[in-house]
Design a protein around this motif. Structure first.
Motif, short mmCIF file in Angstrom:
data_model
loop_
_atom_site.label_atom_id
_atom_site.label_comp_id
_atom_site.label_asym_id
_atom_site.label_seq_id
_atom_site.Cartn_x
_atom_site.Cartn_y
_atom_site.Cartn_z
N VAL A 24 0.83 -1.20 0.00
CA VAL A 24 0.00 0.00 0.00
C VAL A 24 0.87 1.25 0.00
O VAL A 24 0.62 2.20 -0.74
CB VAL A 24 -0.96 0.00 1.21
CG1 VAL A 24 -1.79 1.25 1.24
CG2 VAL A 24 -1.84 -1.23 1.16
N PHE A 25 1.93 1.28 0.80
CA PHE A 25 2.82 2.43 0.84
C PHE A 25 4.19 1.98 1.35
O PHE A 25 4.33 0.91 1.93
CB PHE A 25 2.26 3.56 1.72
CG PHE A 25 2.03 3.15 3.14
CD1 PHE A 25 3.03 3.26 4.09
CD2 PHE A 25 0.81 2.65 3.54
CE1 PHE A 25 2.82 2.88 5.40
CE2 PHE A 25 0.57 2.27 4.85
CZ PHE A 25 1.59 2.39 5.78
N VAL A 26 5.20 2.81 1.09
CA VAL A 26 6.56 2.54 1.54
C VAL A 26 7.06 3.77 2.29
O VAL A 26 6.93 4.90 1.80
CB VAL A 26 7.50 2.25 0.35
CG1 VAL A 26 8.93 2.05 0.82
CG2 VAL A 26 7.03 1.03 -0.41
N LEU A 27 7.61 3.56 3.46
CA LEU A 27 8.14 4.66 4.26
C LEU A 27 9.64 4.77 4.02
O LEU A 27 10.44 4.06 4.64
CB LEU A 27 7.86 4.41 5.75
CG LEU A 27 6.39 4.30 6.14
CD1 LEU A 27 6.26 3.94 7.61
CD2 LEU A 27 5.65 5.57 5.83
N THR A 28 10.05 5.65 3.09
CA THR A 28 11.45 5.84 2.77
C THR A 28 11.64 7.16 2.04
O THR A 28 10.68 7.74 1.52
CB THR A 28 11.99 4.68 1.91
OG1 THR A 28 13.38 4.88 1.68
CG2 THR A 28 11.27 4.58 0.60
N GLY A 32 13.07 6.53 -6.29
CA GLY A 32 12.78 5.62 -7.40
C GLY A 32 11.47 4.88 -7.19
O GLY A 32 10.68 5.18 -6.30
N GLN A 33 11.24 3.86 -8.04
CA GLN A 33 10.00 3.10 -7.96
C GLN A 33 10.01 2.08 -6.83
O GLN A 33 9.02 1.90 -6.14
CB GLN A 33 9.75 2.36 -9.28
CG GLN A 33 9.43 3.27 -10.42
CD GLN A 33 9.20 2.47 -11.69
OE1 GLN A 33 9.32 1.26 -11.72
NE2 GLN A 33 8.86 3.17 -12.75
N ASP A 34 11.13 1.35 -6.67
CA ASP A 34 11.16 0.23 -5.73
C ASP A 34 12.51 0.18 -5.02
O ASP A 34 13.53 -0.10 -5.66
CB ASP A 34 10.90 -1.08 -6.46
CG ASP A 34 10.78 -2.27 -5.55
OD1 ASP A 34 10.83 -2.10 -4.32
OD2 ASP A 34 10.63 -3.39 -6.06
N PRO A 35 12.57 0.42 -3.72
CA PRO A 35 13.85 0.38 -3.01
C PRO A 35 14.37 -1.04 -2.77
O PRO A 35 15.48 -1.20 -2.30
CB PRO A 35 13.53 1.07 -1.68
CG PRO A 35 12.09 0.85 -1.48
CD PRO A 35 11.47 0.83 -2.85
N GLU A 36 13.62 -2.07 -3.13
CA GLU A 36 14.04 -3.45 -2.87
C GLU A 36 14.41 -4.19 -4.15
O GLU A 36 14.21 -5.40 -4.24
CB GLU A 36 12.93 -4.19 -2.15
CG GLU A 36 12.63 -3.64 -0.78
CD GLU A 36 11.54 -4.40 -0.08
OE1 GLU A 36 10.94 -5.29 -0.69
OE2 GLU A 36 11.28 -4.09 1.10
N THR A 37 14.94 -3.51 -5.16
CA THR A 37 15.33 -4.19 -6.39
C THR A 37 16.55 -5.06 -6.14
O THR A 37 17.38 -4.78 -5.28
CB THR A 37 15.63 -3.19 -7.51
OG1 THR A 37 16.66 -2.31 -7.07
CG2 THR A 37 14.41 -2.40 -7.89
#
Length: 60
Positions: A24-28, A32-37
């Motif tokens: 639903v959301f990312v706290l960072t 970019g689009q995805d911090p877990e690439t």
């Protein structure tokens, strides 16, 4: 998240309601689009899908 309404309909059935959400959301502060690439670069990756589910259980 879920809720059990207990016995309903003149004590003929039990009712439970459950709702879930993923991504639903990312706290960072990452812009970019995805911090877990996997490779540290997300320029060509699709963003993660947001998933919402609603479940209703009626037991007679």
């Amino acid at each position: 998240m879920g809720y059990d309404f207990g016995r309903v309909f003149k004590n003929r059935a039990s009712l439970q309601l459950e709702a879930t959400a993923q991504n639903v959301f990312v706290l960072t502060d990452y812009s970019g689009q995805d911090p877990e690439t996997a490779y540290g670069f997300d320029g060509f990756a699709y963003p993660k899908a947001r998933t919402f589910s609603l479940q209703l259980n009626v037991t007679l």
